[in-house]
Design an enzyme around this catalytic site. Structure first.
Site, PDB file in Angstrom:
ATOM      1  N   ASP A  43       0.872  -1.188   0.000  1.00  0.00           N
ATOM      2  CA  ASP A  43       0.000   0.000   0.000  1.00  0.00           C
ATOM      3  C   ASP A  43       0.904   1.232   0.000  1.00  0.00           C
ATOM      4  OD1 ASP A  43      -3.249   0.189   0.976  1.00  0.00           O
ATOM      5  OD2 ASP A  43      -2.102   2.051   1.089  1.00  0.00           O
TER       6      ASP A  43
ATOM      7  N   ASP B 103       3.857   2.353  -4.406  1.00  0.00           N
ATOM      8  CA  ASP B 103       2.809   3.018  -5.187  1.00  0.00           C
ATOM      9  C   ASP B 103       2.559   2.149  -6.421  1.00  0.00           C
ATOM     10  OD1 ASP B 103       1.379   4.567  -7.036  1.00  0.00           O
ATOM     11  OD2 ASP B 103       2.221   6.447  -6.239  1.00  0.00           O
TER      12      ASP B 103
ATOM     13  N   SER C 222     -15.296  -2.396 -11.138  1.00  0.00           N
ATOM     14  CA  SER C 222     -16.415  -1.746 -10.443  1.00  0.00           C
ATOM     15  C   SER C 222     -17.650  -1.830 -11.339  1.00  0.00           C
ATOM     16  CB  SER C 222     -16.065  -0.268 -10.197  1.00  0.00           C
ATOM     17  OG  SER C 222     -17.218   0.485  -9.919  1.00  0.00           O
TER      18      SER C 222
ATOM     19  N   TYR D 238     -12.819   7.791 -13.120  1.00  0.00           N
ATOM     20  CA  TYR D 238     -13.039   6.544 -12.370  1.00  0.00           C
ATOM     21  C   TYR D 238     -13.748   5.522 -13.260  1.00  0.00           C
ATOM     22  CZ  TYR D 238     -14.271   3.373  -8.586  1.00  0.00           C
ATOM     23  OH  TYR D 238     -14.384   2.258  -7.785  1.00  0.00           O
TER      24      TYR D 238
ATOM     25  N   LYS E 229     -12.181   1.947 -14.784  1.00  0.00           N
ATOM     26  CA  LYS E 229     -12.752   0.644 -14.435  1.00  0.00           C
ATOM     27  C   LYS E 229     -13.231  -0.102 -15.684  1.00  0.00           C
ATOM     28  CE  LYS E 229     -11.922   0.898 -10.056  1.00  0.00           C
ATOM     29  NZ  LYS E 229     -10.880   0.058  -9.464  1.00  0.00           N
TER      30      LYS E 229
HETATM   31  N1  LIG Z   1     -15.894   0.600  -1.982  1.00  0.00           N
HETATM   32  C1  LIG Z   1     -16.616   0.511  -3.077  1.00  0.00           C
HETATM   33  O1  LIG Z   1     -17.828   0.800  -3.076  1.00  0.00           O
HETATM   34  C2  LIG Z   1     -15.977   0.047  -4.357  1.00  0.00           C
HETATM   35  C3  LIG Z   1     -16.840  -0.224  -5.426  1.00  0.00           C
HETATM   36  C4  LIG Z   1     -16.272  -0.668  -6.625  1.00  0.00           C
HETATM   37  C5  LIG Z   1     -14.903  -0.819  -6.738  1.00  0.00           C
HETATM   38  N2  LIG Z   1     -14.100  -0.544  -5.680  1.00  0.00           N
HETATM   39  C6  LIG Z   1     -12.661  -0.710  -5.878  1.00  0.00           C
HETATM   40  O2  LIG Z   1     -12.103  -1.510  -4.868  1.00  0.00           O
HETATM   41  C7  LIG Z   1     -10.731  -1.150  -4.675  1.00  0.00           C
HETATM   42  C8  LIG Z   1     -10.487  -0.912  -3.199  1.00  0.00           C
HETATM   43  O3  LIG Z   1     -11.307   0.185  -2.796  1.00  0.00           O
HETATM   44  P1  LIG Z   1     -11.774   0.425  -1.299  1.00  0.00           P
HETATM   45  O4  LIG Z   1     -13.231   0.731  -1.351  1.00  0.00           O
HETATM   46  O5  LIG Z   1     -11.271  -0.639  -0.417  1.00  0.00           O
HETATM   47  O6  LIG Z   1     -11.023   1.801  -1.051  1.00  0.00           O
HETATM   48  P2  LIG Z   1     -10.195   2.363   0.194  1.00  0.00           P
HETATM   49  O7  LIG Z   1      -9.979   3.792  -0.093  1.00  0.00           O
HETATM   50  O8  LIG Z   1     -10.848   1.973   1.487  1.00  0.00           O
HETATM   51  O9  LIG Z   1      -8.797   1.550   0.097  1.00  0.00           O
HETATM   52  C9  LIG Z   1      -7.946   1.728  -0.979  1.00  0.00           C
HETATM   53  C10 LIG Z   1      -6.516   1.436  -0.546  1.00  0.00           C
HETATM   54  O10 LIG Z   1      -5.677   1.636  -1.680  1.00  0.00           O
HETATM   55  C11 LIG Z   1      -4.533   2.377  -1.265  1.00  0.00           C
HETATM   56  N3  LIG Z   1      -3.954   3.106  -2.385  1.00  0.00           N
HETATM   57  C12 LIG Z   1      -4.387   4.265  -2.946  1.00  0.00           C
HETATM   58  N4  LIG Z   1      -3.563   4.634  -3.940  1.00  0.00           N
HETATM   59  C13 LIG Z   1      -2.591   3.684  -4.017  1.00  0.00           C
HETATM   60  C14 LIG Z   1      -1.459   3.522  -4.843  1.00  0.00           C
HETATM   61  N5  LIG Z   1      -1.141   4.409  -5.791  1.00  0.00           N
HETATM   62  N6  LIG Z   1      -0.688   2.432  -4.657  1.00  0.00           N
HETATM   63  C15 LIG Z   1      -0.962   1.527  -3.667  1.00  0.00           C
HETATM   64  N7  LIG Z   1      -2.023   1.648  -2.863  1.00  0.00           N
HETATM   65  C16 LIG Z   1      -2.835   2.715  -3.017  1.00  0.00           C
HETATM   66  C17 LIG Z   1      -5.043   3.289  -0.167  1.00  0.00           C
HETATM   67  O11 LIG Z   1      -3.990   3.776   0.663  1.00  0.00           O
HETATM   68  C18 LIG Z   1      -6.027   2.377   0.556  1.00  0.00           C
HETATM   69  O12 LIG Z   1      -5.392   1.642   1.587  1.00  0.00           O
HETATM   70  C19 LIG Z   1     -10.488   0.071  -5.553  1.00  0.00           C
HETATM   71  O13 LIG Z   1      -9.880  -0.339  -6.769  1.00  0.00           O
HETATM   72  C20 LIG Z   1     -11.880   0.600  -5.813  1.00  0.00           C
HETATM   73  O14 LIG Z   1     -11.992   1.325  -6.999  1.00  0.00           O
HETATM   74  C21 LIG Z   1     -14.591  -0.098  -4.489  1.00  0.00           C
END
Ligand SMILES: NC(=O)c1ccc[n+]([C@@H]2O[C@H](COP(=O)([O-])OP(=O)(O)OC[C@H]3O[C@@H](n4cnc5c(N)ncnc54)[C@H](O)[C@@H]3O)[C@@H](O)[C@H]2O)c1
Length: 255
Positions: free
Chosen positions: A36, A57, A138, A151, A155
């Protein structure tokens, strides 16, 4: 213990969906390299799960290369690569979207999956590992929200990247799949979709199951897709969205 002895990498593992996947993978017997950009949160997760971590990253090639090299050094191979790291852009209408915001979201959400998937696949091919690559997509791969253009486009790109990689890597016995969550209860969703009561009602009115999903409900899919139970699935995006993609009307939400 459906992943007993497997070696996995998870990006974005410090919180939310990535953390839930890490917890389930460890419970299912996998060894997990956690990754992360949030060092503090990542360290805490690594210590709780007793797994190694590397701050990286996912949108930067040198960081991905270091993540892959460290995993090979610690564990000797990669069976499962979960490209989960992602961000959502601040809502802005199309006419006012800035180039740098487009580039940032595309790099973190989509380029990261190319870099991570390619680097992991190279090691899988080199070592003859019949591995699995899982990309986090997503419902917005298919559903447009005009204020979230980068976004949604990232996706949608993830869906096609998954498809293209799956076909290209099939001859090596590597499967590539994606998960397309609806609204899942994480920080990302709390900031972008569930920030107030009106937003919450709007989301739920588009969700036939009338609730947001739990991160653990996405982790279950990530276990299944990584396991031999999914041995004939490749190229697909599996949507877990409480029915949203099938909906052509809104439903009343009273509370
Ligand atoms: N939560 C939702 O409703 C939802 C819906 C569809 C898709 N998603 C996808 O699920 C995945 C996880 O999302 P989440 O909801 O757990 O979000 P979140 O924000 O809770 O967690 C995301 C994590 O990714 C890390 N991160 C951000 N940029 C980064 C980078 N450049 N390199 C490494 N790590 C990085 C952040 O520090 C964080 O720990 C994402 O790809 C998001 O688009 C989430």
């Amino acid at each position: 213990m459906r992943l007993k002895g497997k070696i996995a990498i998870i990006t974005g593992a410090a919180q939310g969906i990535g953390l839930a996947i890490a917890q389930r993978y460890v419970a299912e017997g996998a060894s997990v390299m956690l990754s992360d950009v949030n060092e503090q949160a990542l360290k805490a997760v690594a210590s709780t799960l007793a797994m190694p971590f590397i701050v990286a990253d996912a949108s930067i090639k040198a960081d991905i290369d270091a993540l892959i090299a460290r995993t090979i050094q610690d564990f000797g191979r990669i069976d499962i690569m979960v490209s989960n790291a992602g961000v959502i852009n601040d809502p802005v209408d199309f006419l006012n979207l800035k180039e740098e915001d487009y580039d940032r979201v595309m790099a973190i959400n989509l380029k990261s999956q190319f870099l991570g998937g390619q680097a992991a696949a190279r090691e899988m091919v080199r070592l003859g590992t019949q591995g699995v690559i899982i990309n986090m997509s997503s419902v917005n791969a298919r559903l447009a929200i005009p204020t979230l253009m980068p976004y949604a486009v990232s996706k949608a790109g993830s869906t096609q990247l998954t498809n293209v990689m799956a076909i290209g890597l099939a001859e090596h016995g590597i499967r590539v799949v994606a998960i397309g969550p609806g609204t899942i209860l994480t920080e990302l969703a709390r900031e972008a979709a569930l920030q107030d009561d009106a937003s919450r009602r709007r989301v739920l009115s588009r969700t036939p199951m009338r609730r947001a999903g739990e991160p653990s409900e996405i982790a279950s899919i990530a276990v299944f897709l990584a396991s031999d139970d999914a041995s004939y699935i490749t190229g697909q995006t599996i949507y877990a969205d409480g029915g949203r993609l099938g909906l052509n009307y809104t439903v009343p939400v009273n509370d």
